[in-house]
Design a protein around this motif. Structure first.
Motif, PDB file in Angstrom:
ATOM      1  N   ASN A 162      -8.196   9.840  12.224  1.00 18.84           N
ATOM      2  CA  ASN A 162      -8.639   8.942  11.158  1.00 18.84           C
ATOM      3  C   ASN A 162      -8.849   7.527  11.711  1.00 18.84           C
ATOM      4  O   ASN A 162      -8.203   7.124  12.690  1.00 18.84           O
ATOM      5  CB  ASN A 162      -7.713   8.973   9.932  1.00 18.84           C
ATOM      6  N   ASN A 206      -9.448   3.545  10.406  1.00 18.60           N
ATOM      7  CA  ASN A 206      -9.391   2.616   9.274  1.00 18.60           C
ATOM      8  C   ASN A 206      -9.445   1.174   9.765  1.00 18.60           C
ATOM      9  O   ASN A 206      -9.392   0.914  10.973  1.00 18.60           O
ATOM     10  CB  ASN A 206      -8.112   2.858   8.458  1.00 18.60           C
ATOM     11  N   LEU A 231      -0.961   2.634   7.830  1.00 20.16           N
ATOM     12  CA  LEU A 231      -2.260   3.282   8.064  1.00 20.16           C
ATOM     13  C   LEU A 231      -2.250   4.179   9.305  1.00 20.16           C
ATOM     14  O   LEU A 231      -3.049   5.106   9.408  1.00 20.16           O
ATOM     15  CB  LEU A 231      -3.366   2.228   8.166  1.00 20.16           C
ATOM     16  N   ALA A 276      -0.625   8.396   5.890  1.00 26.32           N
ATOM     17  CA  ALA A 276      -1.990   7.927   5.617  1.00 26.32           C
ATOM     18  C   ALA A 276      -3.043   8.831   6.256  1.00 26.32           C
ATOM     19  O   ALA A 276      -4.205   8.437   6.376  1.00 26.32           O
ATOM     20  CB  ALA A 276      -2.151   6.503   6.132  1.00 26.32           C
ATOM     21  N   TYR A 314      -4.741  11.294   5.334  1.00 26.53           N
ATOM     22  CA  TYR A 314      -5.931  11.656   4.537  1.00 26.53           C
ATOM     23  C   TYR A 314      -6.755  10.428   4.142  1.00 26.53           C
ATOM     24  O   TYR A 314      -7.717  10.529   3.390  1.00 26.53           O
ATOM     25  CB  TYR A 314      -5.505  12.468   3.303  1.00 26.53           C
ATOM     26  N   ILE A 315      -6.359   9.271   4.665  1.00 25.48           N
ATOM     27  CA  ILE A 315      -7.144   8.044   4.433  1.00 25.48           C
ATOM     28  C   ILE A 315      -7.989   7.802   5.675  1.00 25.48           C
ATOM     29  O   ILE A 315      -7.453   7.690   6.781  1.00 25.48           O
ATOM     30  CB  ILE A 315      -6.209   6.830   4.205  1.00 25.48           C
ATOM     31  N   THR A 316      -9.296   7.743   5.520  1.00 30.46           N
ATOM     32  CA  THR A 316     -10.142   7.425   6.678  1.00 30.46           C
ATOM     33  C   THR A 316     -11.407   6.686   6.253  1.00 30.46           C
ATOM     34  O   THR A 316     -11.885   6.873   5.131  1.00 30.46           O
ATOM     35  CB  THR A 316     -10.451   8.694   7.515  1.00 30.46           C
ATOM     36  N   HIS A 356     -11.490   3.650   5.613  1.00 35.11           N
ATOM     37  CA  HIS A 356     -11.093   2.699   4.574  1.00 35.11           C
ATOM     38  C   HIS A 356     -10.889   1.292   5.156  1.00 35.11           C
ATOM     39  O   HIS A 356     -10.393   1.152   6.276  1.00 35.11           O
ATOM     40  CB  HIS A 356      -9.781   3.174   3.930  1.00 35.11           C
TER      41      HIS A 356
END
Ligand SMILES: NC(=O)c1ccc[n+]([C@@H]2O[C@H](COP(=O)([O-])OP(=O)(O)OC[C@H]3O[C@@H](n4cnc5c(N)ncnc54)[C@H](OP(=O)(O)O)[C@@H]3O)[C@@H](O)[C@H]2O)c1
Length: 247
Positions: A179, A181, A226, A231, A233-235, A237
């Motif tokens: 990911n 970010n 992050l 985190a 599954y956060i990308t 962002h």
């Protein structure tokens, strides 16, 4: 110790936000490599501080904007730690002037240090992360890259470029569990903002809904989140850590 036995590269680790991120990662069990421009003594002291957390530290006086030097650094870090889990592209400078007064070298040095550096490091770590099928990249950008700041066309362009790089690379490597970010910092208390005139700082503080400049720890805690598995599954962002300034 959420980062026990993991390994990170942080660019521009000797001072300010980079230093804060290095220490936060080390306190969570992460081995850390960082580079810097000229603060050799600060680098030595930081390595000792990191090692006192019970993890390994290694520093490099390597210009983040120089591709070949970055390539050599990344290879050494991979050989030393055996893996690279995290990359934080933090190294940055300002050379503020109105466009009419801005020289070509003011433009080039800011773009090389703030933006080309991220290409240099991402390019050199990505194969390792892809082979691991795991990795997290974090780019430290600025609200100047979101809104634009007069007197900073070079800096704003470099930071907007980092946002584009973050989103494009996130789309390329999401399928291999990497990911990517960014954190868009507002005004943070470091050497970079210490040089601003007091009157300007007061004016800017009044514009921040939180009515204060941020601290290095405000950014470091968000960075650790992050980079963490929480985190994953956060990308792509861009997290604004700015006390609400760029809402
Ligand atoms: N402070 C803020 O309000 C703010 C706001 C938005 C975004 N940011 C961003 O956050 C990042 C860190 O800023 P900061 O305020 O912590 O800055 P800082 O206190 O001035 O520290 C900058 C760090 O980058 C290193 N560095 C500079 N040029 C380099 C190069 N060519 N190669 C390798 N390292 C280099 C410096 O090394 P030396 O110690 O050797 O010089 C130092 O460790 C930057 O990208 C900045 O644009 C900061």
């Amino acid at each position: 110790m959420q980062f026990k036995d993991r390994a990170a590269i942080v660019t521009g680790g000797t001072r300010g936000i980079g230093r804060g991120i290095v220490l936060d990662l080390a306190k969570s069990g992460c081995n850390v490599a960082f580079n810097y421009n000229k603060s050799s003594q600060a680098a030595e002291e930081l390595c000792k501080e990191v090692e006192s957390c019970g993890v390994s530290a290694v520093s490099y006086q390597v210009d983040a904007g120089n591709f070949e030097d970055v390539k050599g650094m990344v290879k050494e870090v991979k050989d030393k730690f055996g893996r690279i889990d995290f990359l934080v592209n933090n190294a940055g400078i300002t050379k503020d002037k109105l466009l009419a007064m801005m020289s070509e070298s003011d433009w080039d040095s800011v773009i090389d240090t703030n933006l080309k550096s991220a290409y240099n490091f991402c390019k050199n770590v990505i194969t390792t992360m892809m082979k691991q099928k795991n990795g997290s990249i974090l780019n430290i950008t600025s609200i100047s890259g979101v809104s634009g700041t007069a007197g900073q066309v070079n800096y704003s362009a470099s930071k907007a470029g980092l946002i584009g790089l973050t989103k494009a690379l996130a789309k390329e490597v999401g399928k291999v569990n990497i990911n990517v970010n960014a954190i868009a910092c507002g005004f943070i208390e470091t050497d970079m903002t210490a040089v601003l005139p007091e009157e300007y700082k007061k004016k800017m503080t009044d514009l921040v809904p939180a009515r204060r400049f941020g601290t290095v720890e405000d950014i470091a805690r968000s960075a650790s989140f992050l980079l963490s598995d929480s985190a994953k599954y956060i990308t792509g962002h861009v997290l604004h850590v700015d006390g609400g300034l760029a809402m």
